[in-house]
Write a protein that holds these residues in place. Structure first.
Motif, PDB file in Angstrom:
ATOM      1  N   PRO A  39      96.421  31.962  66.906  1.00 45.65           N
ATOM      2  CA  PRO A  39      96.085  30.901  66.934  1.00 45.65           C
ATOM      3  C   PRO A  39      94.562  31.007  66.325  1.00 45.65           C
ATOM      4  O   PRO A  39      93.908  31.990  66.570  1.00 45.65           O
ATOM      5  N   ASN A  40      94.153  29.935  65.537  1.00 45.42           N
ATOM      6  CA  ASN A  40      93.054  29.918  64.812  1.00 45.42           C
ATOM      7  C   ASN A  40      92.430  31.127  64.072  1.00 45.42           C
ATOM      8  O   ASN A  40      91.312  31.603  64.070  1.00 45.42           O
ATOM      9  N   THR A  41      93.449  31.842  63.219  1.00 44.70           N
ATOM     10  CA  THR A  41      93.012  33.004  62.175  1.00 44.70           C
ATOM     11  C   THR A  41      93.271  32.832  61.111  1.00 44.70           C
ATOM     12  O   THR A  41      92.914  33.729  60.162  1.00 44.70           O
ATOM     13  N   HIS A  42      93.782  31.525  60.727  1.00 50.13           N
ATOM     14  CA  HIS A  42      93.742  31.213  59.145  1.00 50.13           C
ATOM     15  C   HIS A  42      93.175  30.110  58.885  1.00 50.13           C
ATOM     16  O   HIS A  42      93.474  29.090  58.618  1.00 50.13           O
ATOM     17  N   ASN A  43      91.889  30.308  59.170  1.00 48.25           N
ATOM     18  CA  ASN A  43      90.986  29.022  58.705  1.00 48.25           C
ATOM     19  C   ASN A  43      89.537  29.585  57.880  1.00 48.25           C
ATOM     20  O   ASN A  43      89.261  30.674  57.812  1.00 48.25           O
ATOM     21  N   CYS A  44      89.126  28.365  57.591  1.00 52.68           N
ATOM     22  CA  CYS A  44      87.882  28.649  56.735  1.00 52.68           C
ATOM     23  C   CYS A  44      86.894  27.332  56.914  1.00 52.68           C
ATOM     24  O   CYS A  44      87.575  26.388  57.468  1.00 52.68           O
ATOM     25  N   PRO A  45      85.852  27.294  56.300  1.00 59.09           N
ATOM     26  CA  PRO A  45      85.051  25.998  56.624  1.00 59.09           C
ATOM     27  C   PRO A  45      85.598  24.602  55.957  1.00 59.09           C
ATOM     28  O   PRO A  45      85.606  23.702  56.517  1.00 59.09           O
ATOM     29  N   VAL A  46      86.623  24.925  54.954  1.00 58.62           N
ATOM     30  CA  VAL A  46      87.297  23.845  54.315  1.00 58.62           C
ATOM     31  C   VAL A  46      88.239  23.260  55.182  1.00 58.62           C
ATOM     32  O   VAL A  46      88.376  21.974  55.661  1.00 58.62           O
ATOM     33  N   CYS A  47      89.148  24.140  55.744  1.00 59.57           N
ATOM     34  CA  CYS A  47      90.329  23.306  56.611  1.00 59.57           C
ATOM     35  C   CYS A  47      89.962  23.199  58.059  1.00 59.57           C
ATOM     36  O   CYS A  47      90.499  22.650  58.756  1.00 59.57           O
ATOM     37  N   MET A  48      88.744  23.655  58.331  1.00 56.40           N
ATOM     38  CA  MET A  48      88.072  23.149  59.718  1.00 56.40           C
ATOM     39  C   MET A  48      87.058  21.936  59.669  1.00 56.40           C
ATOM     40  O   MET A  48      86.648  21.524  60.884  1.00 56.40           O
ATOM     41  N   GLY A  49      87.098  21.467  58.307  1.00 59.76           N
ATOM     42  CA  GLY A  49      86.279  20.559  58.245  1.00 59.76           C
ATOM     43  C   GLY A  49      84.831  20.594  58.692  1.00 59.76           C
ATOM     44  O   GLY A  49      84.090  19.552  58.966  1.00 59.76           O
ATOM     45  N   LEU A  50      84.185  21.683  58.195  1.00 57.04           N
ATOM     46  CA  LEU A  50      82.739  21.790  58.631  1.00 57.04           C
ATOM     47  C   LEU A  50      81.885  20.984  57.382  1.00 57.04           C
ATOM     48  O   LEU A  50      82.258  20.891  56.227  1.00 57.04           O
ATOM     49  N   PRO A  51      80.688  20.580  57.885  1.00 61.70           N
ATOM     50  CA  PRO A  51      79.770  19.920  57.105  1.00 61.70           C
ATOM     51  C   PRO A  51      79.414  20.624  55.513  1.00 61.70           C
ATOM     52  O   PRO A  51      79.322  22.088  55.679  1.00 61.70           O
ATOM     53  N   GLY A  52      79.490  20.187  54.412  1.00 61.80           N
ATOM     54  CA  GLY A  52      79.311  20.797  53.135  1.00 61.80           C
ATOM     55  C   GLY A  52      80.355  21.481  52.671  1.00 61.80           C
ATOM     56  O   GLY A  52      80.322  22.041  51.272  1.00 61.80           O
ATOM     57  N   ALA A  53      81.610  21.818  53.017  1.00 66.90           N
ATOM     58  CA  ALA A  53      82.707  22.420  52.700  1.00 66.90           C
ATOM     59  C   ALA A  53      83.237  21.419  51.733  1.00 66.90           C
ATOM     60  O   ALA A  53      83.755  20.138  51.938  1.00 66.90           O
ATOM     61  N   LEU A  54      83.822  22.025  50.397  1.00 65.84           N
ATOM     62  CA  LEU A  54      84.365  21.145  49.457  1.00 65.84           C
ATOM     63  C   LEU A  54      85.820  21.573  49.189  1.00 65.84           C
ATOM     64  O   LEU A  54      86.168  22.693  49.161  1.00 65.84           O
ATOM     65  N   PRO A  55      86.698  20.643  48.888  1.00 65.22           N
ATOM     66  CA  PRO A  55      88.140  20.898  48.682  1.00 65.22           C
ATOM     67  C   PRO A  55      88.262  20.929  47.318  1.00 65.22           C
ATOM     68  O   PRO A  55      87.774  20.534  46.469  1.00 65.22           O
ATOM     69  N   VAL A  56      89.427  22.088  47.193  1.00 64.71           N
ATOM     70  CA  VAL A  56      89.871  22.302  45.687  1.00 64.71           C
ATOM     71  C   VAL A  56      91.285  22.274  45.669  1.00 64.71           C
ATOM     72  O   VAL A  56      91.802  23.078  46.320  1.00 64.71           O
ATOM     73  N   PRO A  57      91.988  21.354  44.995  1.00 66.18           N
ATOM     74  CA  PRO A  57      93.287  21.120  45.125  1.00 66.18           C
ATOM     75  C   PRO A  57      94.191  22.591  44.762  1.00 66.18           C
ATOM     76  O   PRO A  57      93.700  23.192  43.774  1.00 66.18           O
ATOM     77  N   ASN A  58      95.527  22.635  45.319  1.00 65.17           N
ATOM     78  CA  ASN A  58      96.246  23.598  44.984  1.00 65.17           C
ATOM     79  C   ASN A  58      97.288  23.324  43.935  1.00 65.17           C
ATOM     80  O   ASN A  58      98.161  22.257  44.134  1.00 65.17           O
ATOM     81  N   GLY A  59      97.126  23.594  42.793  1.00 62.14           N
ATOM     82  CA  GLY A  59      98.034  23.243  41.500  1.00 62.14           C
ATOM     83  C   GLY A  59      99.247  23.464  41.729  1.00 62.14           C
ATOM     84  O   GLY A  59     100.152  22.731  41.344  1.00 62.14           O
ATOM     85  N   LYS A  60      99.895  24.735  42.357  1.00 59.88           N
ATOM     86  CA  LYS A  60     100.935  24.874  42.653  1.00 59.88           C
ATOM     87  C   LYS A  60     101.884  23.937  43.722  1.00 59.88           C
ATOM     88  O   LYS A  60     102.917  23.449  43.381  1.00 59.88           O
ATOM     89  N   ALA A  61     101.048  23.352  44.680  1.00 62.88           N
ATOM     90  CA  ALA A  61     101.528  22.516  45.507  1.00 62.88           C
ATOM     91  C   ALA A  61     101.712  21.210  44.695  1.00 62.88           C
ATOM     92  O   ALA A  61     102.842  20.437  45.020  1.00 62.88           O
ATOM     93  N   ILE A  62     100.921  20.831  43.830  1.00 64.90           N
ATOM     94  CA  ILE A  62     101.095  19.430  43.249  1.00 64.90           C
ATOM     95  C   ILE A  62     102.212  19.674  42.156  1.00 64.90           C
ATOM     96  O   ILE A  62     103.055  18.573  41.803  1.00 64.90           O
ATOM     97  N   GLU A  63     102.555  20.996  41.814  1.00 64.29           N
ATOM     98  CA  GLU A  63     103.965  21.172  40.880  1.00 64.29           C
ATOM     99  C   GLU A  63     105.118  20.929  41.961  1.00 64.29           C
ATOM    100  O   GLU A  63     106.089  20.435  41.152  1.00 64.29           O
ATOM    101  N   MET A  64     105.040  21.473  42.782  1.00 66.46           N
ATOM    102  CA  MET A  64     106.091  21.405  43.784  1.00 66.46           C
ATOM    103  C   MET A  64     106.427  19.856  44.074  1.00 66.46           C
ATOM    104  O   MET A  64     107.621  19.381  44.291  1.00 66.46           O
ATOM    105  N   CYS A  65     105.287  19.081  44.346  1.00 68.36           N
ATOM    106  CA  CYS A  65     105.582  17.496  44.608  1.00 68.36           C
ATOM    107  C   CYS A  65     106.062  16.815  43.686  1.00 68.36           C
ATOM    108  O   CYS A  65     107.123  16.159  43.629  1.00 68.36           O
ATOM    109  N   VAL A  66     105.721  17.272  42.263  1.00 68.25           N
ATOM    110  CA  VAL A  66     106.269  16.482  41.023  1.00 68.25           C
ATOM    111  C   VAL A  66     107.867  17.003  40.936  1.00 68.25           C
ATOM    112  O   VAL A  66     108.760  16.325  40.509  1.00 68.25           O
TER     113      VAL A  66
END
Length: 492
Positions: A38-65
């Motif tokens: 538990p809690n070993t695959h984390n960073c400020p972005v996926c933990m929702g820490l202040p100031g962390a900015l998201p960058v979309p995963n292009g491969k995931a978007i392709e898969m959704c399409v």
């Protein structure tokens, strides 16, 4: 007074599919979270820490399409992400990045193959991209019940497929889910494993008097972790709602959980409306723009899907609906089958239909039996298509009997030995020479005069008994067709 009426069931499904990307939806953390500490695959972005900015995963978007195109949807060339606000312990940001009014795909359909072989079109309202939440682990620490939070799953790419309320029974709902899993596996965008949570489902169900067009009050059911659970939960809810309607009681629009042990749904909370989530555009992620060229490239990556293969195999090889369904259950199984047919066509004379039926019989009765017994996948099979065909040819030319062939295949699947090696090792060669079998036939005729008399009196069916004795005398190695010919000749 209870009024017993007939009601129609109306079901719509919301299917969540975790995508098989290497990294999460908006950060570079590994998305391979299942079974990890538990809690070993984390960073400020996926933990929702202040100031962390998201960058979309292009491969995931392709898969959704890709899923949208496979489900015959219209893919939006312009879409955007939104913030879906709600507060829950496993949602570290206090909101989920999802899509609201501009999803990636809309207005599609899934051709649902029913058990009787007919096809029913189930509408797809929308498919949108979002991120998964964390996971609560309920445990007991120092004698106290506690809920712990594991954020390894937080931020894993997720798509939600929302169906139209076109599903009419729990059985259809289960089939819809099974065929959705088949599609995402054929596309190789997800393993679709419900036990791991890679495929999850919420069901909306309502009842209405038979013949009415107006929809009844819908209830959402959650916490279903298998196809059977979905079917049972919906069956239970039909019983509950029918009872309420017959007693002229009001059905409350709410979210209900499913208790597997009690086989009942239970109330969790009142059903939220979209306004409760206070959606607004995600300010840290710009709108997504898809070009015609990008869509064309993604379309080229979509393989022939299970439903299309199912139809083609029946037409091309003359297979039954049952065999076609089994052989197209997975993309790898279908590939193994067609590779084997191709090898057999090159190695022997005969029509494509003959080759297709022959290979299908061996796979369904032999290979599938082994896979079901061991729980192995077709990818783990020790036997290659060409090795299966070598065995089939040995049976065809009389080197071994059909019965011995089944035994040989089972050993091939379990030991990785070739058919030729097993035949020589165990001395399973079939005796087909008339000179070798005449002595056995003469002996059987000599020792069973009563049966011979019956045959000559016109009771020709006794020849089966004599052939059986001859097979025993040869210790199962005699070619039964050659035996039959010799008995016919000598008895007449």
């Amino acid at each position: 007074m209870v009024k017993n009426k007939e009601y129609e069931t109306v079901i719509g499904l919301e299917v969540h599919v975790e995508l098989a990307t290497k990294s999460k939806m908006f950060c570079s953390c590994s998305a391979d979270w299942f079974g990890e500490k538990p809690n070993t695959h984390n960073c400020p972005v996926c933990m929702g820490l202040p100031g962390a900015l998201p960058v979309p995963n292009g491969k995931a978007i392709e898969m959704c399409v890709k899923v949208g195109l496979a489900l015959n949807c219209t893919v939006a060339k312009e879409s955007k992400f939104d913030r879906k606000n709600y507060f829950y312990p496993d949602l570290p940001k206090g909101y989920q990045i999802s899509q609201f009014d501009q999803p990636l795909s809309v207005k599609g359909y899934l051709p649902l193959l029913l058990d009787d072989g007919t096809v029913k079109r189930i509408g797809i309202t929308r498919i949108h991209q979002e991120e998964d939440t964390g996971k609560l682990i309920h445990s007991v620490v120092d004698g106290k019940k506690v809920s712990l939070v594991d954020l390894n799953r937080s931020g894993v790419p997720l798509i939600e497929v929302v169906s139209e309320p076109d599903i009419s029974s729990p059985q259809e709902a289960k089939l819809f889910l099974q065929q959705m899993r088949q599609i995402v596996r054929y596309l190789e965008v997800s393993d679709g494993d419900m036990e791991k949570g890679s495929l999850r489902c919420d069901a909306n169900i309502s009842l209405r008097p038979k013949g009415d067009k107006k929809l009844g009050t819908k209830v959402e059911i959650k916490n279903m972790n298998s196809f059977r659970s979905v079917e049972r939960a919906l069956e239970s809810e039909i019983v509950r709602q029918t009872s309420l309607l017959n007693e002229e009681k009001k059905i409350v629009q709410e979210t209900r959980g499913w208790d597997e042990d009690k086989a009942k749904t239970f109330s969790q909370r009142s059903k939220e409306e979209s306004s409760d989530y206070r959606y607004f555009p995600e300010p840290d992620v710009p709108p997504m723009l898809l070009t015609e060229q990008q869509l064309t490239n993604i379309k080229k990556e979509i393989p022939e899907l299970g439903f299309e293969k199912y139809t083609r195999l029946q037409k091309e090889y003359g297979l039954s609906k049952k065999f076609a369904a089994i052989l197209t259950e997975s993309r790898n199984m279908a590939q193994f089958y067609e590779d084997a047919v191709s090898v057999l066509m090159k190695a022997s004379k005969g029509t494509k239909e003959q080759a297709g039926k022959d290979v299908a019989n061996w796979i369904v009765t032999g290979v599938m039996k082994y896979l079901n017994e061991t729980g192995a996948s077709i990818r783990e099979l020790l036997v290659e298509p060409a090795e299966l065909i070598e065995l089939i040819l040995f049976v065809r030319d009389g080197t071994v009997s059909q019965t011995a062939g089944a035994q040989i295949l089972d050993e091939m699947l379990r030991t990785d030995k070739s058919a030729r090696y097993i035949i020589e090792e165990k001395g399973l060669q079939q005796i087909s020479g008339t000179s070798e079998l005449e002595g056995i036939v003469d002996k059987v005729i000599r020792e069973h005069p009563e049966e011979v008399k019956k045959f000559k009196e016109g009771k020709t069916q006794v020849i089966g008994f004599l052939i059986g004795i001859g097979m025993k005398e040869s210790k199962g190695k005699a070619n039964p067709q050659v035996l039959k010919g010799l008995f016919d000749k000598k008895l007449k």
